[in-house]
Design an enzyme around this catalytic site. Structure first.
Site, PDB file in Angstrom:
ATOM      1  N   GLY A 160     -11.918  35.623  36.691  1.00 11.15           N
ATOM      2  CA  GLY A 160     -10.546  35.330  37.127  1.00 11.15           C
ATOM      3  C   GLY A 160     -10.473  34.140  38.064  1.00 11.15           C
ATOM      4  O   GLY A 160      -9.478  33.957  38.775  1.00 11.15           O
ATOM      5  N   GLU A 198      -7.600  28.891  36.666  1.00 10.29           N
ATOM      6  CA  GLU A 198      -6.148  28.961  36.500  1.00 10.29           C
ATOM      7  C   GLU A 198      -5.846  29.353  35.053  1.00 10.29           C
ATOM      8  O   GLU A 198      -6.693  29.190  34.151  1.00 10.29           O
ATOM      9  CB  GLU A 198      -5.532  27.573  36.749  1.00 10.29           C
ATOM     10  N   LYS A 218      -4.283  18.815  46.057  1.00 11.62           N
ATOM     11  CA  LYS A 218      -4.614  19.155  47.446  1.00 11.62           C
ATOM     12  C   LYS A 218      -4.938  17.906  48.263  1.00 11.62           C
ATOM     13  O   LYS A 218      -4.495  17.766  49.412  1.00 11.62           O
ATOM     14  CB  LYS A 218      -5.793  20.130  47.477  1.00 11.62           C
ATOM     15  N   VAL A 268      -0.765  36.525  44.691  1.00  7.26           N
ATOM     16  CA  VAL A 268      -0.432  36.224  46.091  1.00  7.26           C
ATOM     17  C   VAL A 268       0.778  37.050  46.550  1.00  7.26           C
ATOM     18  O   VAL A 268       0.755  37.674  47.618  1.00  7.26           O
ATOM     19  CB  VAL A 268      -0.151  34.718  46.279  1.00  7.26           C
ATOM     20  N   LYS A 276       1.041  24.027  45.278  1.00  8.97           N
ATOM     21  CA  LYS A 276       0.484  22.676  45.500  1.00  8.97           C
ATOM     22  C   LYS A 276       0.950  21.662  44.467  1.00  8.97           C
ATOM     23  O   LYS A 276       1.229  20.513  44.805  1.00  8.97           O
ATOM     24  CB  LYS A 276      -1.046  22.737  45.562  1.00  8.97           C
TER      25      LYS A 276
HETATM   26  N1  LIG Z   1      -4.031  32.893  43.425  1.00  2.88           N
HETATM   27  C1  LIG Z   1      -4.558  32.167  44.392  1.00  2.88           C
HETATM   28  O1  LIG Z   1      -5.682  32.420  44.843  1.00  2.88           O
HETATM   29  C2  LIG Z   1      -3.789  31.010  44.995  1.00  2.88           C
HETATM   30  C3  LIG Z   1      -4.350  30.279  46.048  1.00  2.88           C
HETATM   31  C4  LIG Z   1      -3.608  29.237  46.639  1.00  2.88           C
HETATM   32  C5  LIG Z   1      -2.345  28.946  46.146  1.00  2.88           C
HETATM   33  N2  LIG Z   1      -1.843  29.667  45.082  1.00  2.88           N
HETATM   34  C6  LIG Z   1      -0.501  29.325  44.595  1.00  2.88           C
HETATM   35  O2  LIG Z   1       0.357  30.451  44.803  1.00  2.88           O
HETATM   36  C7  LIG Z   1       1.337  30.503  43.771  1.00  2.88           C
HETATM   37  C8  LIG Z   1       1.281  31.889  43.111  1.00  2.88           C
HETATM   38  O3  LIG Z   1       0.007  32.087  42.545  1.00  2.88           O
HETATM   39  P1  LIG Z   1      -0.413  33.506  41.922  1.00  2.88           P
HETATM   40  O4  LIG Z   1      -1.868  33.398  41.628  1.00  2.88           O
HETATM   41  O5  LIG Z   1       0.081  34.630  42.766  1.00  2.88           O
HETATM   42  O6  LIG Z   1       0.414  33.469  40.533  1.00  2.88           O
HETATM   43  P2  LIG Z   1       0.665  34.690  39.535  1.00  2.88           P
HETATM   44  O7  LIG Z   1      -0.311  35.783  39.748  1.00  2.88           O
HETATM   45  O8  LIG Z   1       0.787  34.083  38.168  1.00  2.88           O
HETATM   46  O9  LIG Z   1       2.110  35.240  39.969  1.00  2.88           O
HETATM   47  C9  LIG Z   1       3.295  34.548  39.757  1.00  2.88           C
HETATM   48  C10 LIG Z   1       4.467  35.498  40.065  1.00  2.88           C
HETATM   49  O10 LIG Z   1       5.683  34.779  39.946  1.00  2.88           O
HETATM   50  C11 LIG Z   1       6.556  35.438  39.033  1.00  2.88           C
HETATM   51  N3  LIG Z   1       7.294  34.435  38.279  1.00  2.88           N
HETATM   52  C12 LIG Z   1       6.784  33.384  37.595  1.00  2.88           C
HETATM   53  N4  LIG Z   1       7.789  32.692  37.007  1.00  2.88           N
HETATM   54  C13 LIG Z   1       8.933  33.320  37.348  1.00  2.88           C
HETATM   55  C14 LIG Z   1      10.302  33.102  37.048  1.00  2.88           C
HETATM   56  N5  LIG Z   1      10.676  32.094  36.257  1.00  2.88           N
HETATM   57  N6  LIG Z   1      11.228  33.955  37.581  1.00  2.88           N
HETATM   58  C15 LIG Z   1      10.846  34.983  38.355  1.00  2.88           C
HETATM   59  N7  LIG Z   1       9.557  35.251  38.681  1.00  2.88           N
HETATM   60  C16 LIG Z   1       8.621  34.423  38.169  1.00  2.88           C
HETATM   61  C17 LIG Z   1       5.658  36.261  38.127  1.00  2.88           C
HETATM   62  O11 LIG Z   1       6.410  37.347  37.605  1.00  2.88           O
HETATM   63  P3  LIG Z   1       5.705  38.459  36.643  1.00  2.88           P
HETATM   64  O12 LIG Z   1       4.761  39.201  37.541  1.00  2.88           O
HETATM   65  O13 LIG Z   1       6.834  39.308  36.171  1.00  2.88           O
HETATM   66  O14 LIG Z   1       5.015  37.676  35.570  1.00  2.88           O
HETATM   67  C18 LIG Z   1       4.557  36.672  39.104  1.00  2.88           C
HETATM   68  O15 LIG Z   1       4.944  37.837  39.794  1.00  2.88           O
HETATM   69  C19 LIG Z   1       1.029  29.322  42.832  1.00  2.88           C
HETATM   70  O16 LIG Z   1       1.820  28.212  43.204  1.00  2.88           O
HETATM   71  C20 LIG Z   1      -0.444  29.034  43.103  1.00  2.88           C
HETATM   72  O17 LIG Z   1      -0.815  27.684  42.839  1.00  2.88           O
HETATM   73  C21 LIG Z   1      -2.519  30.691  44.517  1.00  2.88           C
END
Ligand SMILES: NC(=O)c1ccc[n+]([C@@H]2O[C@H](COP(=O)([O-])OP(=O)(O)OC[C@H]3O[C@@H](n4cnc5c(N)ncnc54)[C@H](OP(=O)(O)O)[C@@H]3O)[C@@H](O)[C@H]2O)c1
Length: 333
Positions: free
Chosen positions: A188, A191, A206, A16, A106
């Site tokens: 992918g 989760e 949700k 995201v 969420k």
């Molecule tokens: N993906 C979806 O389709 C989707 C849909 C709706 C809601 N969401 C929500 O959006 C949020 C992000 O999802 P995502 O899929 O983008 O997750 P993701 O791909 O796992 O990305 C998480 C990001 O946060 C960084 N991060 C994690 N822990 C950290 C820390 N302690 N300090 C600094 N940076 C940190 C990671 O760094 P690194 O890159 O260095 O590991 C990564 O860049 C979540 O809450 C998820 O539930 C996602």
């Protein structure tokens, strides 16, 4: 148009966060026009600075592993790192420091959203989280804002795309359950911890957020009558097929009892629905939410409930709205 930018701190550059950063760079002029001032991305916090990531078009040098300093100098903090901590601490630090917050988290909101919103209110700040429920499909806004003058009776939905993909593969293509789970993982869709999806925890978070928005009640994860899809057997799918039905993981919230003693119930469970019902016709990773309201009647909202660009759309919508409100408040001072 004000020349003083609105400073935006981005926490996370994963699926995201990277999509949000690219959009902010690509569409800087459009956003400036909508906000009434430029949106300045001041930094992007990540865990691993060396990890390869697609930030094409984004100014180099914005990545940092010091999210705290980034939060302290921001007008709006966008939290898309996920997890409970350090996300919660950073959001609270942002609000206490006078920033507004956009989050897609969420699980954090379902577990600690009441305290976070109370802090925001005390500080006179806002927390926006349209992206946390069904990504770009504007379900939160419909429940909280568009239907604020109505009485919602029930909300039910397919709000988890990965389990819907699995159930659809089994029902429509006859793929064995475990193979369908494997396929969802390979694509992918699941989760990092697949139990979040398969045991209905993602859907439960949700529906908790939607129930709170619909009825202003403090329901929590512990109130959800929850059953995931891992206990389903071949016999369950056979039985459904034999009766012209399909099994869907339905999250629902409904209000019962007299107005003075209103009870709100929330549930997530595998449910038999007619193959021709709108839920039965919901394919692959698509989400569908059906809202029943006293005056509005039945509303249906459908679309992709996940994905980097789709979720970024909702995050950026919240960001533009909060930034615009800050610019107006600045002008009024
Ligand atoms: N993906 C979806 O389709 C989707 C849909 C709706 C809601 N969401 C929500 O959006 C949020 C992000 O999802 P995502 O899929 O983008 O997750 P993701 O791909 O796992 O990305 C998480 C990001 O946060 C960084 N991060 C994690 N822990 C950290 C820390 N302690 N300090 C600094 N940076 C940190 C990671 O760094 P690194 O890159 O260095 O590991 C990564 O860049 C979540 O809450 C998820 O539930 C996602």
């Amino acid at each position: 148009m004000s020349s003083t930018p609105v400073r935006v701190a981005l926490l996370g550059a994963g699926t995201v966060g990277a999509a949000v950063a690219r959009r902010l760079a690509d569409r800087a002029e459009v956003f400036a026009g909508r906000v009434g001032a430029p949106l300045e991305l001041t930094g992007i916090a990540v865990r691993d600075l060396g990890r390869p990531r697609d930030l094409s078009g984004v100014l180099p040098g914005l990545l940092t592993d010091d999210p705290g300093s980034l939060v302290d100098s921001a007008d709006v903090v966008v939290e898309v790192m996920g997890g409970l901590q350090p996300a919660r601490g950073l959001i609270e630090r942002a609000l206490a420091g006078g920033a507004d917050v956009v989050t897609a988290n969420k699980q954090l909101l379902a577990q600690h959203g009441v305290e976070i919103e109370a802090l925001a209110e005390r500080e006179g700040r806002s927390v926006a989280y349209e992206a946390a429920v069904v990504a770009a499909v504007p379900v939160m806004r419909t429940v909280r804002d568009a239907l604020a003058g109505d009485e919602i009776r029930s909300i039910s939905g397919i709000v988890n795309g990965s389990t819907n993909y699995v159930l659809d593969m089994v029902a429509r293509l006859g793929v064995p359950f475990q193979d369908a789970v494997q396929q969802a993982g390979d694509r992918g869709y699941l989760e990092a911890d697949p139990t979040e999806d398969l045991e209905g925890l993602d859907a439960a978070a949700k529906i908790v957020l939607l129930a709170r928005a619909a009825w202003g009640v403090q329901v929590g994860m512990e109130d959800v009558q929850r059953e995931g899809i891992t206990g389903l057997t071949d016999a369950d799918f056979e039985e459904a097929r034999g009766t012209g039905q399909v099994i869907k993981l339905i999250a629902s919230a409904w209000c019962s009892g007299p107005a003075a003693d209103r009870r709100v119930e929330v549930a997530v469970r595998p449910t038999l629905v007619g193959a021709e019902h709108p839920f039965g016709l919901t394919r692959e990773g698509t989400n569908l939410v059906i809202i029943d309201a006293e005056s509005a009647g039945t509303l249906r909202l459908s679309g992709a409930g996940a994905g980097g660009d789709e979720t970024a759309s909702a995050v950026l919508g919240d960001l533009v709205n909060l930034a615009r409100a800050r610019v107006r408040a600045r002008e009024a001072d």
